[in-house]
Design a protein around this motif. Structure first.
Motif, short mmCIF file in Angstrom:
data_model
loop_
_atom_site.label_atom_id
_atom_site.label_comp_id
_atom_site.label_asym_id
_atom_site.label_seq_id
_atom_site.Cartn_x
_atom_site.Cartn_y
_atom_site.Cartn_z
N UNK A 1 0.83 -1.20 0.00
CA UNK A 1 0.00 0.00 0.00
C UNK A 1 0.86 1.25 0.00
N UNK A 2 1.93 1.24 0.79
CA UNK A 2 2.83 2.39 0.85
C UNK A 2 3.51 2.63 -0.50
N UNK A 3 3.93 1.55 -1.15
CA UNK A 3 4.57 1.69 -2.46
C UNK A 3 3.59 2.26 -3.49
N UNK A 4 2.35 1.79 -3.45
CA UNK A 4 1.35 2.30 -4.39
C UNK A 4 1.04 3.78 -4.13
N UNK A 5 0.99 4.16 -2.87
CA UNK A 5 0.71 5.56 -2.53
C UNK A 5 1.87 6.46 -2.96
N UNK A 6 3.11 6.00 -2.70
CA UNK A 6 4.28 6.78 -3.08
C UNK A 6 4.35 7.01 -4.59
N UNK A 7 3.83 6.06 -5.36
CA UNK A 7 3.85 6.21 -6.81
C UNK A 7 3.05 7.42 -7.25
N UNK A 8 1.97 7.72 -6.54
CA UNK A 8 1.10 8.82 -6.94
C UNK A 8 1.37 10.15 -6.25
N UNK A 9 2.31 10.18 -5.32
CA UNK A 9 2.60 11.44 -4.62
C UNK A 9 3.40 12.37 -5.53
#
Length: 283
Positions: free
Chosen positions: A110-118
């Motif tokens: 989840x953290x990796x997916x969120x970082x992708x969109x930041x």
């Protein structure tokens, strides 16, 4: 039979139409790519000379000068980013693929997916708060830290997918011989997935090499030579940005040349990674 024949004809027509749409989309993407690269080459190639690669920027009002310090600064910052991002990103991807079960793995994904969109500028502000403010100085370390964070999600998800593609029979065969699980990962799984992981590394480098916003808050830029990673340092994206918004034609010309050099650096890194992986796979 007529119904079957009509159905088969309809499937062939639909398949041909979809294939045609794919070709049209490919052609459109290639046209845009060639147009962008061609325009950069046309605008920047005429400004490339020995002075551009060996000298630092001239003071305001003087023509000439070069991007030598910015080229070196980019290599230093990207090198720091790789030192931070590669171990963490590839390690996280291996963990998710080989041991990734439970709440911790879900949180990492989840953290990796969120970082992708930041947005990258947000990561730049984070690095500014975490690195620049405590040490009270802009630096190459801060810039590399920001770019390393941007690399993390790309490396993590790419490594995870590539490691998952390794056949389970290879793992089972190695474990059956009594090899420890960690050694199986290092000696069997990683060499097999190396090509895909290298592709992810190249994509991550290409992603961060042209980032400007995070470096505005971290590396800051420098018009002079700077070899210290603890001091403000020049970078190609920062220099291009500064020159592009300036009201001087000579600076605009050099900005296009810097953009061309940045594209060539990414291309050289990509080709080098491909060659190294090909040689290793051939060996």
């Amino acid at each position: 039979m007529s119904t079957v024949a009509r159905a088969a004809t309809r499937r062939r027509v639909v398949a041909s139409l979809m294939l045609g749409f794919c070709y049209v989309g490919l052609a459109a993407a290639l046209v845009v790519l060639v147009a962008v690269l061609g325009y950069v080459v046309i605008q920047g190639a005429s400004s490339l000379n020995l002075e551009f690669f060996t000298q630092t920027p001239k003071p305001v009002g003087e023509t000439g000068g070069g991007f030598a310090n910015a080229i070196v600064g980019t290599l230093i910052i990207v090198g720091i980013a790789m030192a931070i991002g590669l171990p963490l990103g590839i390690g996280s991807g291996i963990y998710l693929a080989e041991y990734g079960e439970g709440r911790l793995a879900t949180a990492v994904r989840f953290t990796a997916d969120v970082l992708t969109g930041i947005p990258s500028i947000t990561i730049g502000l984070f690095a500014y708060t975490l690195v620049v403010v405590p040490f009270q100085t802009f630096s190459a370390i801060a810039g590399g830290f920001a770019l390393g964070i941007i690399m993390l999600p790309i490396l993590t998800r790419t490594t995870e997918e590539m490691v998952r593609l390794v056949p389970a029979s290879l793992r089972e065969g190695a474990i059956a011989l009594g090899i420890p699980r960690w050694r199986v990962v290092l000696s069997v799984v990683l060499p097999t997935a190396l090509t895909g992981i290298a592709t992810g590394v190249v994509l991550a480098i290409a992603r961060v090499a042209g980032e400007t916003a995070p470096l505005l808050f971290t590396a800051f830029g420098n018009t002079f030579w700077s070899w210290s990673i603890r001091q403000p340092i020049a970078a190609l994206p920062l220099q291009i940005f500064s020159y592009a918004i300036a009201p001087y034609d000579d600076w605009h010309r050099q900005a296009w040349a810097g953009a061309l050099v940045l594209v060539l650096l990414v291309l050289i890194l990509s080709l080098s990674a491909r060659i190294l992986v090909s040689r290793r796979m051939g060996a």
